[in-house]
Structures are given as C-alpha cells and as structure tokens.
Design an enzyme around this catalytic site. Sequence first.
Site, short mmCIF file in Angstrom:
data_model
loop_
_atom_site.label_atom_id
_atom_site.label_comp_id
_atom_site.label_asym_id
_atom_site.label_seq_id
_atom_site.Cartn_x
_atom_site.Cartn_y
_atom_site.Cartn_z
N ASP A 483 -4.29 -6.98 5.00
CA ASP A 483 -4.26 -6.11 3.82
C ASP A 483 -4.41 -6.88 2.52
O ASP A 483 -4.64 -6.28 1.48
CB ASP A 483 -2.90 -5.40 3.77
CG ASP A 483 -2.87 -4.17 4.62
OD1 ASP A 483 -3.82 -3.40 4.55
OD2 ASP A 483 -1.88 -4.00 5.34
C1 BGC Z 1 1.81 -6.65 2.20
C2 BGC Z 1 1.18 -6.39 3.51
C3 BGC Z 1 1.25 -4.93 3.79
C4 BGC Z 1 0.66 -4.12 2.65
C5 BGC Z 1 0.87 -2.67 2.94
C6 BGC Z 1 1.14 -5.83 1.15
O1 BGC Z 1 1.77 -6.02 -0.05
O2 BGC Z 1 1.75 -8.01 1.91
O3 BGC Z 1 1.80 -7.10 4.53
O4 BGC Z 1 0.53 -4.64 4.93
O5 BGC Z 1 1.23 -4.47 1.44
O6 BGC Z 1 0.50 -1.83 1.91
C1 NOJ Z 2 1.36 -4.98 7.54
C2 NOJ Z 2 0.52 -3.76 7.74
O1 NOJ Z 2 1.31 -2.70 8.22
C3 NOJ Z 2 -0.60 -4.05 8.70
O2 NOJ Z 2 -1.43 -2.94 8.79
C4 NOJ Z 2 -1.35 -5.28 8.27
O3 NOJ Z 2 -2.32 -5.51 9.23
C5 NOJ Z 2 -0.47 -6.47 8.08
N1 NOJ Z 2 0.59 -6.13 7.19
C6 NOJ Z 2 -1.21 -7.69 7.57
O4 NOJ Z 2 -1.57 -7.58 6.25
#
Ligand code: BGC
Ligand code: NOJ
Length: 811
Positions: A483
Amino acid sequence: MRFGHFDDARKEYVITTPKTPYPWINYLGSEQFFGLVSHQGGGYCFYRDAKMRRLTRYRYNNVPTDSGGRYFYINDGGDTWTPTFMPMKKELSFFECRHGLGYTQITGTRNNLRAEVLYFVPLGQTAEVHQVTLKNEGSTPKSVKLFSFIEFCLWNAHDDGTNFQRNFSTGEVEVVGSTIYHKTEYRERRDHFAFYHVNAKVSGFDTDRESFIGLYNGFGDPDVPSAGESKNTIASGWSPIASHGLDVTLAPGEEKKFVFVLGYVENPRAEKWEKPGIINKQRAQQLIAAFSSAEQVSAALGKLREHWQGLLSSFTLESGDEKLNRMVNIWNPYQCMVTFNMSRSASYFESGIGRGMGFRDSNQDLLGFVHLVPERARERIIDIASTQFADGSAYHQYQPLTKRGNNEVGSGFNDDPLWLILGVSAYIKETGDYGILDEQVPFDNDPNNAASLLEHLKRSFDHVEKNLGPHGLPLIGRADWNDCLNLNCFSEDPNESFQTTGNRTGRTAESVFIAGMFVHIGPEYARICEYKAQPAEAARARSEVAKMERAVLQHGWDGEWFLRAYDFFGNKVGSKDCPDGDSKILIEPQGYCVMAGIGVATGEAKKALDAVKERLDTPYGIVLNNPPYREYHVELGEISSYPPGYKENAGIFCHNNPWVMIAETMIGRGEQAFEYYKKIAPAYLEDISEIHRTEPYVYSQMIAGKDAPRQGEAKNSWLTGTGSWNFVAISQYLLGIRPEWDGLCVKPCIGKEVPEFTVTRKCRGATYRIHVKSTGGTGQVKLTVDGKPIDGVIVPFAKPGSTVHIECEAS
Ligand code: BGC
Ligand code: NOJ
C-alpha cells in the site's frame, strides 16, 4: 522472558502475570456479536460492525493504556480491588488469565477471596456472558460487596468519540429489577437496545458514570465501590453505564456464581414499545432466560468448545515439535478465523472505525479459513466479487454492514482483481464446487448489471492485460500489495492520503510484483477455463502468462534479484543501480516471482533467494527492503515516509515472509524455509516476549527491522494477512499437504528437523491420514496410498466418508 505458558490440552494460553509487555487480547464471538477482551478485562463489544453498532466504550491510546472494559469491583470489608488487576491495580496473591478459543477466563485472588471471571459469546446469541465465581478460601465467613461495571458506547463509535455537543444530551436508560437497559436514540431512529443483567437480586445499581466514578476519578478509584454502596442513579444524558451492586456472603470454603448477560436486541418497528416510552423487553427476556443459571452457562461453553474442536479437526498435525503442533493445530487457524470475522476492523491497533473489508485482504484471508468454513467462504466470495467493477477493477474496500464498495478509497489498486481468482481457485480446490462459477454476481452491487462469477474472473485477468506499461509489465495504479508504494501519488501535503491522492495519471509506473502474481495466478484461471470447456480461452490465458514471464525475465530482472517496479519516470525501484540511501532490493517480487516458478529452471530463482538471505534476512525475520529509504521520495510515496526499520520501510512484514518460505520450497530448500518459519512464528518467540511484546500466540503484522532502534519489537497483532499466508506456507508447502484440482497433493518439504509427522486432513468429506518420514528438504517424495505405491504427488480425491492411509517418504 515469558509471561505465561501454553496449555495445549485445553487449547489455551495461560498468562500468569498482569504485567505483560502489552495488553494481550482475545476475541469473543464468531457470528454476529463480537468482543475483544484483554488479559486484564479491557476491551469492548459490538454487534456486527465495530463502528456502527458498538455496545461498550473503549478509549484507544489512553493513559493508562487499555482503558475501558467489563470490570468487577469487590469491596471486602473496606478493601476494594479488581480481580482482573486493572483497573485498581491492587496486589493479587494469585493471577491467571486463560485465553481460549472464543472465551477468556481471568482469576484474581486477594485476602483469601478467589474471584474468577469467565467471558464468552454463546453460539447463536447476540450477547456476552460474564460469569463471576467467588470463593472464600479462608477460614472465616466473608461478607463482601460486588459491583459490576460497563460503560455504554452511544452506538456509532466515531460519533461517540467526537460529537460531544450532541452526545452529552442523548443518553437514556431504564432499570427493571436486576436488568439495566440502554436505550439511547431508541426513541427515534434506532430499533435496537442493549441490556446488562445479573441472575441475582441486586442491592442497588448505577447508570450514571459521574455518580459511580466521581467526576475527577478514574476507573482505578471509583466512588461507589470504595463507599460500598450503589447510588441507584438513573442516567440522563452524559455517559450511561450499567453497574449492579450485590451483597454476597460466603462461609469458609463456600463458592457462589453470578451470571451477567450483556445483550443486544433488535425489535421490529411496530413492536418497539411496551407502552409509550417503555421498551418492549420480550426479546431481551428470552435472552436472559437462556442464561439464568450456571448450568446453562456451562452447557453453552461446552457447545462452544465442541464447535471449535469440530472446526480445527479438518487439519491436525502430530509431530515431535510442540511449538509447531500448537501453531498448526490451534493458534494459526484460530487467528485465521478471527481475520475472517474481523477483516481489518477491530483490534488493539485497528480502532474499529477505520477500514472496512479489504478486497485483497479478504481474498487472501480466505486462503486460511476456506478448509474450516467452506460455506461461509462461498458467501464471502460472492460478497467480494459483487464489489468488482465491470472493467475488472474493484473497490479496494467495502463496508461489512451494507456490503457496498467504499467510495472514499475507491479503486485503482491494480493487484486487487487477481486476488479474486486466487480466492476462487482455493475455494474450488477445497470443495469441488465448480457450480460457484455459474453464480450470477453483480458488478458494483448493481443487480441490473450482473454476470457469472466465471465472467468476473475473466475481467480480473483481462484487467491486468489491458493495463500494461512500457515494458509489458502491469501498471501499478495507486499501489499494489504494498500500500505504501505510491508511484503515481506525488504527495507534498501531510493532510492528504498517500493512497488516494493520485495527481499523476500517466501510464508508466509498473509493478514486477503484479507481474509475478499474474504468472502465479493466471494458470489457475486457465485451469478453470479448461474445466468450463473453454480451451481457446485457456490457451489464450496461458500464452499471456508465458508472455508476462518473458517480460519479467527481460525487464524485471536486475542481475542478482528481481526488480520491484518502474516508477513514473521509468526509473528502476529496488535495483542495484539505485543511489545509495535508497533501497536496492525489496522482498515482494523475490518471493512472489519464485512462487510463480519464474527462473526456477534457469537459475534466477535461486539467485534471488540467495540475495534475500544475504541482504534481507535478520534474526527476527526477513525485512521488506534494504537498505531502508533514508529520505522522503515524493515519487515513491508512503514507503519512504516511515523511519527506517518500521512498517513498509524495512520492517519485517510477516505477510510476505511466507512467500519466501514457499519460494524456498519451490527450489527444494525446505530447511531454509523452516528456518524462516521459526523466526516469525509466535510460539517460537515466547521466550523473547519482553522484546517481541505482542501476544506469543498470534502473528503480528510487523516486527521492527534491523535498522530500527527497537529491532525485534512487534506491532499490529491479530488482524493481518500474515495469519493466512503463514498457514498456507506451513500446511501446504512445508508440511506439503494441499488440495489441488484433481486430488490431494502430498509433497512435504521441511527437512530433517521434523523427521516424522502425521497429518490428518479432511477434504471433500473424506479423511486422509498421512504419515511422513522426512529425511531431507529437497521436496522429493515417494507415496504409498492404502498400501500401493503411486507415481507423483497427487492422491486422487476419495469418496466422502472414506479414510485414506498415505505413507510418505520425503527426502
Ligand atoms: C499502512 C499500510 C496499510 C495502509 C492501509 C498504510 O498507512 O502503512 O500497512 O495497509 O495504510 O490503508
Ligand atoms: C496492510 C493492508 O491491509 C494490506 O492490504 C497490505 O497489503 C499491507 N498492509 C502492505 O502494505
């Protein structure tokens, strides 16, 4: 250092001190009503949706931490204390918290009074049961006061925590006998109310928080319990609570049980009122009657245990490694069920008011629970697919209560569509239910625009193909699995989201990771087409996959490992050529491309995994990237926003470690795969709980990496795709047992450290007893099925009801 121990026979983790390095929690409920409970009684509960229907209040990030819960105060001759330690923190001569499957039991003893509190949500009910057992362990009679306490949330948890100008005037309750009813907003648009009941005569009650606690006091020094007398207050606005006051006398050795029920009730509009202003309590009374005795409680707990026993029996392992056994048999599948129920909504790191259900998250979670609850997996697949758009893209998230896509986040995460194919193929392999492909499923929840699920899969596949960049690799969109790799965002404003602010619309930024996914998942689509007698479509799919594989080897290979991406300007991401201070290697394409088989025959796979070992491996797991980004890169996005060593900037992301484990088995290095497994599997980390800090029975999303000051410290336990992928890695690839299209694949690849094991796997109604002798981890196997040697690794599916005995020599 440990703070408790596993009780495998009872399938519990037993915490023996209240002073764990972080609140260690458990989940109650698995249908409609859910609760979170910490080892010291903290937490909250809700009906279906943690944001919209929260029953009790909880304060995140509070001081002290873990504020709010279901508390029981005891006044024993003027000495007031709480058996859960928090919130009064009085010294206890005995403390124990047993977190079990769907229930938690906390015991505290002080001054010869033993108080045990059992919390659970009975199957089929929209209520929590709290059973308090008081025992006089002394030699003189005792006469004590017991006060229950919960604080109501005014239903919408976001509003409850922000909209005080309204909320302080809306609170309403009713009290009848031993039941306190919470009916805020029931007079107008809500058709639901909550109640808190005890199966005994009360000496008093309170429903007004200020009166019970005292305006300038906290949960740890409340007025009423210390005074030993309820005030019989009726809340009017402010903060409604429910507290029962009970007088309890106990002869030496005597024990008494009290059953408290915290319930949620919905009334049909026409049946809301008994008389003007008075709730119709009929349904509440049924719920109360179901738990009016300790015998009813113990029967309901027995049913809950049986339920879990049944679920977990679909995959069981007997090996000489007790840590492995408890991960595989109990805690990893349990965590998978919790992610099934919660997705990413409510934990001690997810506030329950943020994210809904993720498209990619839910598809991946499914991989970990499809063998436990196949019918519910089917329903989940239809829900997820219904949020897909007609062009194959998908809402990134949807709301569990409405099942509608979430417009705030929208779509454009270009990995999303492929996960649907993976989820569906896992479901069909598990169940043989090809019929699901013919289900008519809407696009964007529009019943006038529906197509078969098979057609949805085609659109998923085509979405990748229609969105290729200059190197023939998939365009990344807002982000892929990571993400935080936001190659089209270019955000300079701290008030905007990294994911949803796309101020570049170019079609240049490409993801090698999605390419790996395409090569891994595309053949599943082709296989499905073959089954549906569409050989031409299958051949087309296979040829697109082959093309993609060539593109990866040509443009996605960096010499020693796979590149991660090309950015908006066409620059390489995760390459040896990246400037110092930037990451030169990222984990995701290494694991995923090798899982897809890319470079296995030609040597790139081995090189990539060697590079992972050399550059990303640490004592606590494999970091996501190395070196970490030192500065913020506007063209890369959130990944470079985190301080080095945390989260997606060189943290150990426990979700993608299993991709590397599976990849290691693809090149016959089972020993290495098992090494990686043990580094992050929580049961193996129990002895370093003071460093790891989160629960030693479930995975956390992230462990701080080698560049972080707090290396080895975990965060974000419970709700993470880590649960399902680690279960897939250990059960399907290291222990090596997975359903395939035409039979059960038995191909262990774990090495000599687990020299002998037996797995009992139920699949499509048959039972497979698989006894394995493992002398090496190369993935070579010889199988004997019901006494007859067979070629290959696929044991044909057997008739429902039958038992198949398999002997396996793995070397
Ligand atoms: C986080 C990710 C997460 C995402 C979800 C980010 O700020 O670092 O791990 O999946 O937000 O919206
Ligand atoms: C958490 C999110 O829920 C998941 O969809 C994502 O793949 C990971 N963070 C890595 O960014």
